[in-house]
Scaffold this active site. Structure first.
Site, short mmCIF file in Angstrom:
data_model
loop_
_atom_site.label_atom_id
_atom_site.label_comp_id
_atom_site.label_asym_id
_atom_site.label_seq_id
_atom_site.Cartn_x
_atom_site.Cartn_y
_atom_site.Cartn_z
N ALA A 102 -8.56 97.34 75.27
CA ALA A 102 -9.31 96.31 74.56
C ALA A 102 -8.68 96.05 73.20
CB ALA A 102 -10.75 96.77 74.36
N ASN A 103 -9.05 94.92 72.62
CA ASN A 103 -8.74 94.67 71.21
C ASN A 103 -9.90 95.19 70.38
OD1 ASN A 103 -6.53 93.27 72.10
ND2 ASN A 103 -7.02 91.39 71.04
N ARG A 104 -9.64 95.47 69.12
CA ARG A 104 -10.70 95.89 68.22
C ARG A 104 -11.47 94.66 67.74
NH1 ARG A 104 -10.22 100.93 66.37
NH2 ARG A 104 -8.00 101.31 66.46
N VAL B 162 -9.71 88.25 72.45
CA VAL B 162 -9.42 88.37 73.88
C VAL B 162 -8.16 89.21 74.09
CG1 VAL B 162 -8.96 87.07 76.00
CG2 VAL B 162 -10.34 86.03 74.18
#
Ligand code: C5P
Length: 220
Positions: free
Chosen positions: A29-31, A96
């Site tokens: 995931a991205n932060r 995203v």
């Protein structure tokens, strides 16, 4: 719906991170806390808009009074955005993930049996870019976000052109600023008219000012 300048306007907001599964228990995931996207959805609601809030798994709860569409992955977010169209305005505040794991395992990967796993990636759809380039039914105003750590204005100006959106809201997320996950933001609003640097302020206040600008843009 509240009474306000955005009455009768349908506005899409994407927010939060996306989770890209590796197996049923792991993901990349991205932060993103989702704080700025949630604040923006609330501010647009307060101006009377009908808000569709497509959100990945964020740290902050979605605001009340908006139509919440929870998603996990970028592909799901993309599908939810398609389903929400047409809208008058699209605001793409989600972080995203650029890639997903090409073939996520439907069983939990075991630690020792096969040695270290190797992950192959596939590219996720660029939702903002796709909506910006729609030839039919494009939202009248498309707003993207850009998290940058250096040379913010130049990078964000280039990003606006690359994505094809009308505005880019750029923020400096280098660790020293404390903006990522914090309650304040310092943004630059990039449009075809150039770059407008806003003073550092609370994310709620950034949201209110952006909502006001969106309302002003729709009035013309
Ligand atoms: O390319 P980058 O991720 O830096 O662009 C950020 C902007 O693009 C944000 O508005 C983000 O919501 C949007 N975006 C998107 N779909 C992607 C990647 C980014 O909508 N796959």
């Amino acid at each position: 719906l509240k009474d306000g300048p955005l009455n009768g306007k349908r506005i899409l907001v994407t927010s939060g991170p996306t989770h890209e599964p590796i197996d049923p228990v792991r993901y990349i995931a991205n932060r993103s806390s989702g704080a700025q996207g949630a604040a923006l959805a609330a501010a647009l609601r307060d101006l009377g808009a009908e808000v569709v809030f497509v959100t990945g798994p964020a740290d902050v709860p979605p605001p009340s009074g908006v139509d919440v569409v929870p998603v996990q992955s970028a592909q799901q977010m993309s599908d939810a955005v398609e389903a929400a169209l047409p809208v008058d305005v699209g605001v793409f505040a989600a972080a995203v993930a650029d890639w997903r794991v090409a073939s996520a395992s439907d069983k939990k990967l075991k630690k020792s049996r096969d040695g270290l796993p190797t992950l192959a990636f596939a590219e996720n759809p660029d939702i903002l870019k796709r909506v910006s380039h729609m030839t039919q039914g494009r939202p009248g105003l498309v707003v993207g976000f850009a998290a940058e750590t250096d040379d913010v204005i130049n990078h964000a100006t280039a990003k606006r052109l690359r994505k094809g959106c009308d505005w880019i809201v750029a923020n400096d997320v280098s660790p020293a600023t404390g903006i990522m996950g914090g309650s304040e933001n310092a943004v630059v609003l990039i449009s075809e008219d150039g770059a407008e640097e806003w003073p550092r302020m609370g994310k709620t206040q950034v949201a209110r000012q952006l909502a006001d600008r969106i309302a002003a843009a729709l009035v013309g």
